[in-house]
Design a protein around this motif. Structure first.
Motif, PDB file in Angstrom:
ATOM      1  N   MET A  43       0.832  -1.204   0.000  1.00  0.00           N
ATOM      2  CA  MET A  43       0.000   0.000   0.000  1.00  0.00           C
ATOM      3  C   MET A  43       0.868   1.255   0.000  1.00  0.00           C
ATOM      4  SD  MET A  43      -3.122   1.015  -0.231  1.00  0.00           S
ATOM      5  CE  MET A  43      -4.324  -0.133   0.441  1.00  0.00           C
ATOM      6  N   LYS A  44       2.012   1.168   0.656  1.00  0.00           N
ATOM      7  CA  LYS A  44       2.934   2.313   0.652  1.00  0.00           C
ATOM      8  C   LYS A  44       3.407   2.599  -0.776  1.00  0.00           C
ATOM      9  CE  LYS A  44       5.912   2.819   4.013  1.00  0.00           C
ATOM     10  NZ  LYS A  44       7.111   2.695   4.896  1.00  0.00           N
ATOM     11  N   GLU A  45       3.625   1.548  -1.552  1.00  0.00           N
ATOM     12  CA  GLU A  45       4.002   1.719  -2.955  1.00  0.00           C
ATOM     13  C   GLU A  45       2.897   2.442  -3.727  1.00  0.00           C
ATOM     14  OE1 GLU A  45       5.042  -1.970  -4.798  1.00  0.00           O
ATOM     15  OE2 GLU A  45       6.481  -2.521  -3.229  1.00  0.00           O
ATOM     16  N   ALA A  46       1.658   2.080  -3.447  1.00  0.00           N
ATOM     17  CA  ALA A  46       0.525   2.737  -4.101  1.00  0.00           C
ATOM     18  C   ALA A  46       0.478   4.215  -3.726  1.00  0.00           C
ATOM     19  CB  ALA A  46      -0.783   2.054  -3.705  1.00  0.00           C
ATOM     20  N   LEU A  47       0.776   4.510  -2.466  1.00  0.00           N
ATOM     21  CA  LEU A  47       0.795   5.901  -2.025  1.00  0.00           C
ATOM     22  C   LEU A  47       1.874   6.695  -2.753  1.00  0.00           C
ATOM     23  CD1 LEU A  47      -0.148   8.200  -0.206  1.00  0.00           C
ATOM     24  CD2 LEU A  47       1.358   7.310   1.596  1.00  0.00           C
TER      25      LEU A  47
END
Length: 293
Positions: A43-47
């Motif tokens: 999810m951090k990558e998506a952010l």
């Protein structure tokens, strides 16, 4: 735990004393066997992608491949710096970010489809605006994205997130409901308040058709993203002030789906009816595809 409705989601979160975002992480880990750390990092990558797509269009003029849209986020960014916007910095910044994502998408740039590419600007604009305007921490933003994902999953399970199936209410409406949930969680609201905000968004987007000019996700899609994030912010403010939705979230999702099924095909992403069917819409489509005006 198998959750299939907003009501069940709220009840589960309240029973466990956790947020929707935290529930979503635990559910994902239980279902997939993937560690919490790996899920969080994904999810951090998506952010990171969201950060890139919101900032790019504001800092430079991004033009779509067709030439239908481009540079509006940059214009909004310059307007924001003047400090004289009618709606204030939150609204102006949110619209600029939403337009930016849409322009990056239409220029073949990298975006997060949340829940679709056509509605990709709403959730990123919401979370990045709260980061800038309210100093929300990265951890809280990531947790809110999981909350938005949980709401999106419920919508997809019980209705649709496809404009071709349910009109723009199913794309920008769903994205705005997800964003409203994320905002409420970031600002300390309860799971029930998150779903109330989503319900209010849907009540204000029911019947919104999907009528892209030339069948491209550009006009009026980009500006609907800008308005979608404002709808999310407005709904969040209402529930945080204590306003409740008289119609439950699950009922609004059901209403959206039934309305979508009742829409004629011409108003469901075919590029035939609505704005696409106007004389100007037809002229623009012919120009893009090499026909004569």
């Amino acid at each position: 735990m198998n959750i299939s409705s907003g009501k069940e989601l709220v009840e589960a979160c309240e029973a466990m004393g956790i947020s929707i975002g935290e529930f979503a992480i635990r559910q994902e880990s239980d279902e997939t066997g993937i560690s919490r750390e790996d899920i969080w990092n994904k999810m951090k990558e998506a952010l990171r992608v969201m950060e890139g797509s919101t900032s790019k269009g504001v800092s430079e003029e991004v033009i779509s491949v067709s030439g239908l849209i481009g540079g509006d986020a940059y214009r909004m960014g310059k307007y924001l710096k003047k400090g004289k916007s009618v709606g204030g910095s939150v609204a102006t910044r949110a619209m600029a970010y939403a337009l930016a994502c849409s322009e990056v998408n239409a220029s073949m740039g990298k975006i997060v489809a949340c829940p679709t590419a056509g509605a990709c600007g709403i959730l990123p604009a919401a979370v990045m605006t709260l980061k800038d305007e309210h100093g929300i921490s990265e951890d809280d933003i990531i947790l809110s994205l999981f909350a938005a994902g949980a709401v999106g999953a419920i919508i997809a399970q019980n209705a649709t997130i496809s404009g071709a199936e349910g009109g723009c209410q199913a794309e920008c409406g769903s994205a705005a409901a997800m964003a409203a949930c994320a905002i409420v969680q970031m600002m300390g609201g309860t799971p029930e308040m998150c779903l109330d905000a989503g319900a209010i968004v849907f009540k204000n987007t029911l019947g919104l058709v999907c009528d892209p000019i030339a069948g491209l996700v550009e006009v009026p899609c980009a500006k609907r993203n800008a308005q979608g994030v404002l709808s999310a912010i407005g709904a969040a403010d209402m529930v945080l002030a204590g306003v409740k939705s008289r119609i439950p979230f699950d009922d609004t999702v059901e209403a959206m789906y039934s309305i979508g099924r009742a829409m004629p095909e011409s108003l469901r992403e075919t590029g035939i009816g609505g704005l696409a069917g106007t004389e100007t819409g037809k002229v623009l489509a012919r120009r893009i595809f090499g026909g004569k005006d």
